[in-house]
Design an enzyme around this catalytic site. Sequence first.
Site, PDB file in Angstrom:
ATOM      1  CE1 TYR A  59      -4.078  -2.089   5.203  1.00  0.00           C
ATOM      2  CE2 TYR A  59      -3.184   0.083   4.712  1.00  0.00           C
ATOM      3  CZ  TYR A  59      -3.767  -1.091   4.291  1.00  0.00           C
ATOM      4  OH  TYR A  59      -4.032  -1.295   2.949  1.00  0.00           O
ATOM      5  CB  SER A  81      -0.854  -0.021   1.273  1.00  0.00           C
ATOM      6  OG  SER A  81      -1.458   1.231   1.516  1.00  0.00           O
TER       7      SER A  81
HETATM    8  N1  LIG Z   1      -8.868  -0.640  -0.731  1.00  0.00           N
HETATM    9  C1  LIG Z   1      -7.824   0.156  -0.714  1.00  0.00           C
HETATM   10  O1  LIG Z   1      -7.965   1.392  -0.821  1.00  0.00           O
HETATM   11  C2  LIG Z   1      -6.446  -0.419  -0.589  1.00  0.00           C
HETATM   12  C3  LIG Z   1      -5.345   0.440  -0.777  1.00  0.00           C
HETATM   13  C4  LIG Z   1      -4.061  -0.106  -0.661  1.00  0.00           C
HETATM   14  C5  LIG Z   1      -3.886  -1.439  -0.380  1.00  0.00           C
HETATM   15  N2  LIG Z   1      -4.983  -2.235  -0.195  1.00  0.00           N
HETATM   16  C6  LIG Z   1      -4.724  -3.641   0.101  1.00  0.00           C
HETATM   17  O2  LIG Z   1      -5.314  -4.432  -0.905  1.00  0.00           O
HETATM   18  C7  LIG Z   1      -5.624  -5.729  -0.386  1.00  0.00           C
HETATM   19  C8  LIG Z   1      -7.063  -6.055  -0.724  1.00  0.00           C
HETATM   20  O3  LIG Z   1      -7.890  -5.068  -0.130  1.00  0.00           O
HETATM   21  P1  LIG Z   1      -9.384  -4.784  -0.607  1.00  0.00           P
HETATM   22  O4  LIG Z   1      -9.528  -3.322  -0.798  1.00  0.00           O
HETATM   23  O5  LIG Z   1      -9.771  -5.707  -1.690  1.00  0.00           O
HETATM   24  O6  LIG Z   1     -10.128  -5.153   0.762  1.00  0.00           O
HETATM   25  P2  LIG Z   1     -11.393  -6.119   1.020  1.00  0.00           P
HETATM   26  O7  LIG Z   1     -11.709  -5.978   2.458  1.00  0.00           O
HETATM   27  O8  LIG Z   1     -12.449  -5.830   0.005  1.00  0.00           O
HETATM   28  O9  LIG Z   1     -10.790  -7.545   0.699  1.00  0.00           O
HETATM   29  C9  LIG Z   1      -9.902  -8.205   1.545  1.00  0.00           C
HETATM   30  C10 LIG Z   1     -10.239  -9.680   1.488  1.00  0.00           C
HETATM   31  O10 LIG Z   1      -9.320 -10.378   2.328  1.00  0.00           O
HETATM   32  C11 LIG Z   1     -10.047 -11.379   3.011  1.00  0.00           C
HETATM   33  N3  LIG Z   1      -9.373 -11.724   4.264  1.00  0.00           N
HETATM   34  C12 LIG Z   1      -9.256 -10.963   5.375  1.00  0.00           C
HETATM   35  N4  LIG Z   1      -8.627 -11.654   6.340  1.00  0.00           N
HETATM   36  C13 LIG Z   1      -8.344 -12.871   5.827  1.00  0.00           C
HETATM   37  C14 LIG Z   1      -7.715 -14.032   6.327  1.00  0.00           C
HETATM   38  N5  LIG Z   1      -7.250 -14.080   7.586  1.00  0.00           N
HETATM   39  N6  LIG Z   1      -7.588 -15.103   5.528  1.00  0.00           N
HETATM   40  C15 LIG Z   1      -8.062 -15.077   4.252  1.00  0.00           C
HETATM   41  N7  LIG Z   1      -8.679 -14.009   3.722  1.00  0.00           N
HETATM   42  C16 LIG Z   1      -8.813 -12.918   4.499  1.00  0.00           C
HETATM   43  C17 LIG Z   1     -11.402 -10.768   3.291  1.00  0.00           C
HETATM   44  O11 LIG Z   1     -12.390 -11.758   3.536  1.00  0.00           O
HETATM   45  C18 LIG Z   1     -11.642  -9.981   2.012  1.00  0.00           C
HETATM   46  O12 LIG Z   1     -12.360 -10.743   1.072  1.00  0.00           O
HETATM   47  C19 LIG Z   1      -5.339  -5.654   1.100  1.00  0.00           C
HETATM   48  O13 LIG Z   1      -4.067  -6.222   1.371  1.00  0.00           O
HETATM   49  C20 LIG Z   1      -5.331  -4.178   1.369  1.00  0.00           C
HETATM   50  O14 LIG Z   1      -4.573  -3.849   2.504  1.00  0.00           O
HETATM   51  C21 LIG Z   1      -6.243  -1.765  -0.316  1.00  0.00           C
END
Ligand SMILES: NC(=O)c1ccc[n+]([C@@H]2O[C@H](COP(=O)([O-])OP(=O)(O)OC[C@H]3O[C@@H](n4cnc5c(N)ncnc54)[C@H](O)[C@@H]3O)[C@@H](O)[C@H]2O)c1
Length: 254
Positions: free
Chosen positions: A153, A140
């Site tokens: 985070y 991120s």
């Molecule tokens: N959304 C943003 O703005 C953003 C920005 C930068 C980075 N990210 C990163 O992108 C990645 C995906 O995020 P997203 O936006 O799709 O979030 P999201 O919450 O939509 O998806 C995350 C998924 O991970 C799964 N998950 C959580 N804990 C888990 C576990 N212990 N075992 C297996 N699965 C698990 C959840 O069920 C969910 O489906 C993450 O690593 C997040 O930190 C997101």
Amino acid sequence: MDRRVGVVTGAGGNIGRATAELLGREGFGVLCVDSNQATVDATVAAIRAAGGLAEGFAADVTDEAQVYAYAAKCNELWGCANFFFNNAGVEGAKAPLASYPTDAWDKVIAVNLRGVFLGLKAMLPLLRHADAARVVNTASVAGIIGTPMLAAYGASKHAVVGLTMTAAIEFAPMDIAVNAICPGPVESDMMRRIEEGVAPGAAAAAHDQYEQNIPATRYAKLEEVAELAVYLLTKSPMYMTGQAVAIDGAMTAK
Ligand SMILES: NC(=O)c1ccc[n+]([C@@H]2O[C@H](COP(=O)([O-])OP(=O)(O)OC[C@H]3O[C@@H](n4cnc5c(N)ncnc54)[C@H](O)[C@@H]3O)[C@@H](O)[C@H]2O)c1
């Protein structure tokens, strides 16, 4: 087999699903992994409905046995992995560091760091079985700059960048490229939760404030992040490895 295949974790979530669906549309086979059975089933159904090849597997990435179980499932299905999107993550508690709950800290580090570490270990034998395999860990911009109210985070994502570099160095002689992606805020459920968490009852104002900090004056679209992930998972030059690639509307270029 002719078709290139691999694993996407967090495949039931926003970025994981967008990426898994794009991989499916581009003809790759995807083992979709998530702790949420219902959402992983939905991603698999969407890929199949579009004519793609997908299987689902429910696993908690913090649990070593379950991580080895999803790798074993990939082995059983295809015998190798051409790509691995190590993407499951949680944002965790939103609180100042001074009052950040310690149990929430442990939970975030478990998913975002232990989960990524275990995935790299468990998937390595399958990646070695493929020619020119590629790994993408989801970090991120919080892995590049500080993130007030999200101490665990930010710490976990900095650690993912460091782990990516170690893995890239160790895996390069095995012809495996390892990079991290560093998205800025994405139009997603996670950002809605963060906005509400940092400014309860004033999420729209928090959204505006985050946007003002982005030279592109908007959040990323899910498709933009998926496009970058698919490029690094399937197309990028193998010599490009060990990098933390930001996709952030120039947020960290300032
Ligand atoms: N959304 C943003 O703005 C953003 C920005 C930068 C980075 N990210 C990163 O992108 C990645 C995906 O995020 P997203 O936006 O799709 O979030 P999201 O919450 O939509 O998806 C995350 C998924 O991970 C799964 N998950 C959580 N804990 C888990 C576990 N212990 N075992 C297996 N699965 C698990 C959840 O069920 C969910 O489906 C993450 O690593 C997040 O930190 C997101």
